[in-house]
Design a protein around this motif. Structure first.
Motif, PDB file in Angstrom:
ATOM      1  N   ASP A 289       0.841  -1.210   0.000  1.00  0.00           N
ATOM      2  CA  ASP A 289       0.000   0.000   0.000  1.00  0.00           C
ATOM      3  C   ASP A 289       0.869   1.249   0.000  1.00  0.00           C
ATOM      4  O   ASP A 289       0.572   2.230  -0.674  1.00  0.00           O
ATOM      5  CB  ASP A 289      -0.958  -0.022   1.193  1.00  0.00           C
ATOM      6  CG  ASP A 289      -2.032  -1.086   1.002  1.00  0.00           C
ATOM      7  OD1 ASP A 289      -2.278  -1.450  -0.169  1.00  0.00           O
ATOM      8  OD2 ASP A 289      -2.585  -1.580   1.997  1.00  0.00           O
TER       9      ASP A 289
ATOM     10  N   PRO B  88      -4.205  -6.239  -5.577  1.00  0.00           N
ATOM     11  CA  PRO B  88      -5.322  -6.883  -4.867  1.00  0.00           C
ATOM     12  C   PRO B  88      -4.796  -7.551  -3.590  1.00  0.00           C
ATOM     13  O   PRO B  88      -3.741  -8.204  -3.617  1.00  0.00           O
ATOM     14  CB  PRO B  88      -5.818  -7.931  -5.869  1.00  0.00           C
ATOM     15  CG  PRO B  88      -5.347  -7.449  -7.195  1.00  0.00           C
ATOM     16  CD  PRO B  88      -4.073  -6.692  -6.955  1.00  0.00           C
ATOM     17  N   LEU B  89      -5.530  -7.378  -2.508  1.00  0.00           N
ATOM     18  CA  LEU B  89      -5.038  -7.845  -1.197  1.00  0.00           C
ATOM     19  C   LEU B  89      -4.629  -9.314  -1.173  1.00  0.00           C
ATOM     20  O   LEU B  89      -3.620  -9.676  -0.574  1.00  0.00           O
ATOM     21  CB  LEU B  89      -6.129  -7.629  -0.150  1.00  0.00           C
ATOM     22  CG  LEU B  89      -6.074  -6.308   0.627  1.00  0.00           C
ATOM     23  CD1 LEU B  89      -7.194  -6.272   1.660  1.00  0.00           C
ATOM     24  CD2 LEU B  89      -4.711  -6.137   1.298  1.00  0.00           C
ATOM     25  N   CYS B  90      -5.453 -10.157  -1.825  1.00  0.00           N
ATOM     26  CA  CYS B  90      -5.172 -11.600  -1.753  1.00  0.00           C
ATOM     27  C   CYS B  90      -3.927 -11.977  -2.547  1.00  0.00           C
ATOM     28  O   CYS B  90      -3.433 -13.102  -2.434  1.00  0.00           O
ATOM     29  CB  CYS B  90      -6.351 -12.413  -2.272  1.00  0.00           C
ATOM     30  SG  CYS B  90      -7.751 -12.306  -1.181  1.00  0.00           S
ATOM     31  N   THR B  91      -3.465 -11.069  -3.392  1.00  0.00           N
ATOM     32  CA  THR B  91      -2.294 -11.353  -4.228  1.00  0.00           C
ATOM     33  C   THR B  91      -1.008 -10.854  -3.592  1.00  0.00           C
ATOM     34  O   THR B  91       0.085 -11.227  -4.005  1.00  0.00           O
ATOM     35  CB  THR B  91      -2.488 -10.641  -5.592  1.00  0.00           C
ATOM     36  OG1 THR B  91      -3.810 -10.885  -6.034  1.00  0.00           O
ATOM     37  CG2 THR B  91      -1.528 -11.112  -6.632  1.00  0.00           C
TER      38      THR B  91
ATOM     39  N   THR C 178       0.046  -9.689   2.698  1.00  0.00           N
ATOM     40  CA  THR C 178      -1.213 -10.169   3.300  1.00  0.00           C
ATOM     41  C   THR C 178      -1.068 -11.626   3.722  1.00  0.00           C
ATOM     42  O   THR C 178      -1.461 -12.014   4.829  1.00  0.00           O
ATOM     43  CB  THR C 178      -2.375 -10.079   2.278  1.00  0.00           C
ATOM     44  OG1 THR C 178      -2.324  -8.816   1.648  1.00  0.00           O
ATOM     45  CG2 THR C 178      -3.717 -10.313   2.916  1.00  0.00           C
TER      46      THR C 178
END
Ligand SMILES: Cc1ncc(COP(=O)(O)O)c(C=O)c1O
Length: 408
Positions: free
Chosen positions: A248, A259-262, A266
């Motif tokens: 971020d 994307p957060l899941c990538t 995370t």
């Protein structure tokens, strides 16, 4: 139930029968919880402990140092074509905030369809420019992915301070693989890399079948598990910790938002449990790892590498015999053939179909080449035994003898 086929498919592929039977029990009752593995919460203490065990087994078997995290995710190898670019661009922004996109160079070594696809994805995403370090088609008389460029041909041109240096260890479709022994001309040219290189390796189709050369020198190694380890669904990442960055913050400084899941951050911050993981695939992969440990102990990778060398040598010998008699034709250069996926043509109109029909009549499956290249592809992943290979080799020789008798 019909007899189980000899499955030489390229992936998803054969798994050890004993593991599948064990998994059947786990589907009804996971670790004596009275709940099946497909039903239990991924946040239960039993599953969390199991996941830690899977990580620990991979760490021991591949000798992954503490400098690297092991992360689990979904999306297969293809999602990593994008994820490695986005995460490594974020890292590059953190290190070199003032550069323009043209100055953020991503080095790609293209040796087959999968590295070619990954290169196209890097170009599509933008945020940096792609430099093709080497393209094996340039070293092929037919302009095909039929070789691994030799170190000696001055084939590799690496950039200075690249975002990443990308290669695919084993090209599953084209049947070429970087030699596993350093010093071999067709091994990956580690010795030519600039110091501190952010090296990214796609190990999808040879993961857990041999020790990974210079694992500690990689920034990222990734693999979908559906060849040597388990059912499709799980992707394993081995990421050097300096490549797990605050994506971020990087985006605020101009990097492409991720994307957060990538984002590896995370996954790392949540011990790979940010969202629901592919529970069943993790479970079965874990059973396969346990079996490897029980059978061969912590040196299992060396044992599987030896098995793999012996199995592929048998198939290449039969192929050579077929070539001498004009019945088969290898699709790859002699020094570049994969130990996991052996690819060849059957010479003559209608002969491929005849060869494949013969394999099916003997209950061997999955031997047709990838639709983009045709021919035959023999996939020799861990669960394929030497005696299964012998059955195929016996048939190959029988076919060669019968065809050459007809031709005389
Ligand atoms: C070497 C390699 N990389 C990447 C992929 C893509 O993997 P997935 O289908 O899991 O996205 C494959 C698939 O077979 C592969 O063999």
């Amino acid at each position: 139930m019909p007899a189980r086929a000899l499955n030489f498919g390229a992936g998803p592929s054969a798994l050890p029968e004993s593991v599948l039977r064990q998994a059947g029990e786990g589907l009804l009752n996971f670790q004596d919880t009275g709940i099946g593995i497909a039903e239990i919460s991924h946040r239960s203490k039993e599953f969390k402990t199991y996941l830690q065990g899977v990580e620990s087994d991979i760490r021991k078997l591949l000798k992954v140092p503490n400098s690297h995290a092991i992360l689990f995710t979904q999306g297969g190898g293809s999602a990593q074509f994008s994820a490695v670019v986005l995460n490594m661009l974020a890292r590059h922004h953190e290190r070199y905030p003032a550069l323009e996109p043209e100055q953020r160079v991503m080095d790609y070594v293209i040796t087959g369809s999968w590295s070619d696809k990954a290169t196209k994805e890097a170009r599509r995403l933008g945020g940096g420019t792609v430099n093709v370090v080497a393209d094996s088609r340039k070293f092929s008389a037919q302009g095909k992915f039929d070789n691994i460029p030799s170190h000696k041909n001055d084939a590799y041109k690496f950039s200075k301070n690249p975002v990443l240096i990308y290669y695919c260890a084993n090209e599953t479709v084209d049947g070429v693989e970087f030699a596993r022994e350093e010093g071999n001309e067709t091994s990956f040219p580690f010795h030519l890399l600039p110091e501190d290189s952010p090296l990214v390796g796609d190990y999808s189709s040879s993961f857990m079948s041999h020790p990974i050369p210079r694992l500690q020198n990689h920034a990222i190694i990734y693999a979908g598990v559906q060849k040597n380890l388990g059912p499709a669904g799980l992707t394993v990442l081995i990421v050097r910790k300096d490549c797990i960055v605050d994506v971020d913050k990087a985006a605020q400084n101009g990097a492409i938002p991720i994307p957060l899941c990538t984002a590896y951050r995370t996954l790392a911050d949540h011990q790979s449990l940010y969202n629901t993981p592919p529970v069943l695939s993790i479970y079965i992969s874990g059973l396969v790892l346990r079996q490897m440990m029980l059978e061969f102990g912590e040196d299992a990778m060396e044992k599987y590498a030896a098995l793999s060398a012996s199995k592929s040598a048998k198939v290449y010998d039969a192929l050579k015999r077929g070539e001498q008699k004009g019945v088969f034709k290898s699709k790859v250069r002699n020094d570049s053939g994969s130990q996991m996926n052996v690819v060849f043509d059957v010479v003559g109109e209608g002969k491929l179909d005849q060869f494949i029909a013969g394999t099916e009549a003997r209950n061997m499956k999955g031997l047709r080449g990838h639709r983009s290249v045709g021919g035959v592809r023999v996939s020799l992943y861990n669960a394929i035994s030497e005696s299964q290979v012998q059955t195929l080799v016996d048939y190959m020789i029988e076919f060669v003898e019968a065809e050459s008798a007809v031709a005389q």
